[in-house]
Scaffold this motif. Structure first.
Motif, PDB file in Angstrom:
ATOM      1  N   ASN A  61     104.964  54.206  50.038  1.00  0.00           N
ATOM      2  CA  ASN A  61     104.005  55.275  49.759  1.00  0.00           C
ATOM      3  C   ASN A  61     104.711  56.585  49.426  1.00  0.00           C
ATOM      4  OD1 ASN A  61     101.798  53.643  50.146  1.00  0.00           O
ATOM      5  ND2 ASN A  61     101.324  54.380  52.191  1.00  0.00           N
ATOM      6  N   LEU A  62     105.698  56.929  50.247  1.00  0.00           N
ATOM      7  CA  LEU A  62     106.392  58.208  50.085  1.00  0.00           C
ATOM      8  C   LEU A  62     107.338  58.222  48.891  1.00  0.00           C
ATOM      9  CD1 LEU A  62     107.238  58.834  53.849  1.00  0.00           C
ATOM     10  CD2 LEU A  62     105.478  59.983  52.508  1.00  0.00           C
ATOM     11  N   LEU A  63     108.110  57.155  48.731  1.00  0.00           N
ATOM     12  CA  LEU A  63     109.153  57.145  47.709  1.00  0.00           C
ATOM     13  C   LEU A  63     108.647  56.693  46.345  1.00  0.00           C
ATOM     14  CD1 LEU A  63     112.103  55.638  49.812  1.00  0.00           C
ATOM     15  CD2 LEU A  63     111.592  58.040  49.364  1.00  0.00           C
ATOM     16  N   ALA A  64     107.916  55.581  46.315  1.00  0.00           N
ATOM     17  CA  ALA A  64     107.493  55.021  45.023  1.00  0.00           C
ATOM     18  C   ALA A  64     106.262  55.741  44.466  1.00  0.00           C
ATOM     19  CB  ALA A  64     107.208  53.531  45.167  1.00  0.00           C
ATOM     20  N   ILE A  65     105.222  55.863  45.273  1.00  0.00           N
ATOM     21  CA  ILE A  65     103.958  56.399  44.765  1.00  0.00           C
ATOM     22  C   ILE A  65     104.080  57.877  44.402  1.00  0.00           C
ATOM     23  CG2 ILE A  65     101.563  56.908  45.369  1.00  0.00           C
ATOM     24  CD1 ILE A  65     101.599  54.297  47.002  1.00  0.00           C
ATOM     25  N   ILE A  66     104.579  58.682  45.348  1.00  0.00           N
ATOM     26  CA  ILE A  66     104.747  60.103  45.048  1.00  0.00           C
ATOM     27  C   ILE A  66     105.847  60.301  44.009  1.00  0.00           C
ATOM     28  CG2 ILE A  66     105.376  62.357  45.999  1.00  0.00           C
ATOM     29  CD1 ILE A  66     102.587  61.414  46.730  1.00  0.00           C
ATOM     30  N   GLY A  67     106.874  59.448  44.043  1.00  0.00           N
ATOM     31  CA  GLY A  67     107.951  59.543  43.055  1.00  0.00           C
ATOM     32  C   GLY A  67     107.434  59.358  41.641  1.00  0.00           C
ATOM     33  N   THR A  97     105.469  71.943  45.753  1.00  0.00           N
ATOM     34  CA  THR A  97     105.140  71.194  44.543  1.00  0.00           C
ATOM     35  C   THR A  97     105.970  69.924  44.510  1.00  0.00           C
ATOM     36  OG1 THR A  97     104.971  71.262  42.122  1.00  0.00           O
ATOM     37  CG2 THR A  97     106.877  72.341  43.099  1.00  0.00           C
ATOM     38  N   PHE A  98     105.362  68.870  44.010  1.00  0.00           N
ATOM     39  CA  PHE A  98     106.106  67.644  43.731  1.00  0.00           C
ATOM     40  C   PHE A  98     106.119  67.501  42.210  1.00  0.00           C
ATOM     41  CE2 PHE A  98     105.187  66.847  48.161  1.00  0.00           C
ATOM     42  CZ  PHE A  98     106.355  66.219  48.592  1.00  0.00           C
ATOM     43  N   ASP A  99     107.305  67.783  41.614  1.00  0.00           N
ATOM     44  CA  ASP A  99     107.446  67.723  40.169  1.00  0.00           C
ATOM     45  C   ASP A  99     108.465  66.652  39.795  1.00  0.00           C
ATOM     46  OD1 ASP A  99     109.775  68.861  41.062  1.00  0.00           O
ATOM     47  OD2 ASP A  99     109.396  70.838  40.187  1.00  0.00           O
ATOM     48  N   TRP A 100     108.904  66.665  38.543  1.00  0.00           N
ATOM     49  CA  TRP A 100     109.808  65.615  38.075  1.00  0.00           C
ATOM     50  C   TRP A 100     111.124  65.607  38.848  1.00  0.00           C
ATOM     51  CZ3 TRP A 100     114.585  66.769  36.027  1.00  0.00           C
ATOM     52  CH2 TRP A 100     114.800  68.095  35.606  1.00  0.00           C
ATOM     53  N   LYS A 101     111.567  66.775  39.306  1.00  0.00           N
ATOM     54  CA  LYS A 101     112.808  66.827  40.091  1.00  0.00           C
ATOM     55  C   LYS A 101     112.626  66.080  41.418  1.00  0.00           C
ATOM     56  CE  LYS A 101     113.978  71.347  38.161  1.00  0.00           C
ATOM     57  NZ  LYS A 101     114.128  72.799  38.448  1.00  0.00           N
ATOM     58  N   SER A 102     111.511  66.348  42.087  1.00  0.00           N
ATOM     59  CA  SER A 102     111.211  65.644  43.336  1.00  0.00           C
ATOM     60  C   SER A 102     111.090  64.148  43.083  1.00  0.00           C
ATOM     61  CB  SER A 102     109.895  66.159  43.933  1.00  0.00           C
ATOM     62  OG  SER A 102     109.922  67.548  44.114  1.00  0.00           O
ATOM     63  N   GLY A 103     110.415  63.791  41.980  1.00  0.00           N
ATOM     64  CA  GLY A 103     110.206  62.384  41.647  1.00  0.00           C
ATOM     65  C   GLY A 103     111.510  61.637  41.461  1.00  0.00           C
ATOM     66  N   ILE A 104     112.458  62.250  40.759  1.00  0.00           N
ATOM     67  CA  ILE A 104     113.758  61.604  40.530  1.00  0.00           C
ATOM     68  C   ILE A 104     114.489  61.378  41.852  1.00  0.00           C
ATOM     69  CG2 ILE A 104     116.077  61.994  39.576  1.00  0.00           C
ATOM     70  CD1 ILE A 104     114.706  63.280  37.146  1.00  0.00           C
ATOM     71  N   VAL A 105     114.445  62.382  42.741  1.00  0.00           N
ATOM     72  CA  VAL A 105     115.110  62.251  44.048  1.00  0.00           C
ATOM     73  C   VAL A 105     114.487  61.102  44.849  1.00  0.00           C
ATOM     74  CG1 VAL A 105     115.507  63.381  46.274  1.00  0.00           C
ATOM     75  CG2 VAL A 105     115.826  64.673  44.150  1.00  0.00           C
ATOM     76  N   LEU A 106     113.156  61.060  44.907  1.00  0.00           N
ATOM     77  CA  LEU A 106     112.459  60.038  45.685  1.00  0.00           C
ATOM     78  C   LEU A 106     112.720  58.635  45.135  1.00  0.00           C
ATOM     79  CD1 LEU A 106     109.045  61.890  46.188  1.00  0.00           C
ATOM     80  CD2 LEU A 106     110.754  61.428  47.952  1.00  0.00           C
ATOM     81  N   LEU A 107     112.671  58.481  43.817  1.00  0.00           N
ATOM     82  CA  LEU A 107     112.893  57.160  43.208  1.00  0.00           C
ATOM     83  C   LEU A 107     114.350  56.730  43.324  1.00  0.00           C
ATOM     84  CD1 LEU A 107     110.623  57.386  40.036  1.00  0.00           C
ATOM     85  CD2 LEU A 107     110.207  56.112  42.137  1.00  0.00           C
TER      86      LEU A 107
END
Length: 315
Positions: free
Chosen positions: A249-255, A121-131
């Motif tokens: 693509n990986l960091l901003a969009i999925i983030g 899953t890509f959730d808010w936790k993943s999003g914060i890490v990526l951004l």
């Protein structure tokens, strides 16, 4: 008609993304933001706006397969198709340019994405890490660019952002921003709805549509930019375009999409595609580290690999 709507949605997305970039760039320059910062941030985000809107819309509509497939498929297409087709047209002299640091940052983003994917899953936790990682990379790029400018080594392209027009009137800036802000969600809505309907028509998964139809469509701007760079003998622009696009693509969009709506998925369904994305990224090593030129032979090989991948996904 569903295919017409898909093409129409894609066309609106591309035109709206271009309008948003032009409006944002000129607005930023008018209010005093340095051209260097505009090039490294606003232009980069603006050119990724179509992919971001598609992923956000897909996540909100409970179609994570389209959102994730779009990014994974785009990254694969960027290396195999976006570098392959221009290389067939003319040799890209990548051996004379140093893109090692940017490439290593892209690979770090790729491995981080793969590590987070294990959670299914890509959730808010993943999003914060990526951004957060994206922020650190942008800070490092801006610091490097400022250092190069002080040394008088800055590329002219960073001093002249894409779409910059010092004489553009305020009303035109406002019109570009309005068209971009209205067109992006409308185009994304059309494309996501059409892509989902096509998946139902042919009894294939959202992931397949995201990995093929949507991914190829959203990679067209990168292909056009890289073809022009190849014809102008700007190998560094061509390679940098792909590296930068894949990283965003990986960091901003999925983030961003992960924070707006969680995207659960089943890892076995994407294992093959994630492996192909990683393998495609590793195929860039000869051009980045081994001082190899991107010749026509390489172009044919990369293009054939992409055709084979698309056939494998569909079949």
């Amino acid at each position: 008609m569903v295919f017409v709507y898909a093409v129409l949605g894609l066309l609106i997305l591309l035109l709206a993304g271009d309008a948003l970039v032009k409006g944002a760039v000129n607005l930023s320059l008018r209010v005093g933001i340095p051209a260097l910062i505009v090039s490294l941030t606003i232009v980069a985000f603006g050119t990724s706006a179509p992919e971001m809107l598609i992923s956000v819309q897909a996540a909100l509509r409970n179609a994570p397969g389209i959102a994730l497939g779009n990014v994974i498929g785009s990254n694969t297409a960027n290396v195999l198709m976006v570098l392959g087709i221009p290389a067939i047209m003319t040799v890209l002299h990548t051996s004379t340019h140093d893109t090692r640091k940017s490439y290593l940052q892209m690979m770090f983003a790729t491995l981080l994405f793969l590590a987070l994917a294990v959670r299914e899953t890509f959730d808010w936790k993943s999003g914060i890490v990526l951004l957060a990682v994206l922020g650190l990379i942008l800070f490092d790029q801006i610091r490097d660019a400022l250092r190069h400018r002080r040394a008088g080594e800055l590329d002219e392209e960073l001093e002249e952002p894409e779409g910059a027009d010092p004489s553009m009137p305020w009303w035109k800036i406002g019109l570009f921003l309005l068209l971009g802000l209205i067109g992006l969600p409308v185009g994304a809505d059309l494309l996501v709805d059409s892509a989902t309907e096509i998946a139902r028509m042919f009894n294939v998964s959202d992931e397949v549509i995201g990995l093929t139809l949507v991914a190829v469509g959203t990679s067209l701007p990168e292909l056009a930019t890289t073809v022009m760079a190849a014809l102008r003998r700007q190998a560094d622009v061509a390679l940098g375009n792909v590296i930068g696009s894949n990283m965003f693509n990986l960091l901003a969009i999925i983030g961003v999409a992960s924070i707006i709506a969680p995207m659960p998925f089943e890892l076995p369904e994407l294992t093959f595609d994630l492996g192909v994305m990683l393998a495609a990224s590793l195929l860039m090593i000869p051009f980045v580290f081994l001082k190899k030129d991107l010749t026509r032979v390489w172009g044919v090989l990369l293009s054939c690999l992409y055709i084979g991948y698309v056939v494998a996904v569909i079949v």
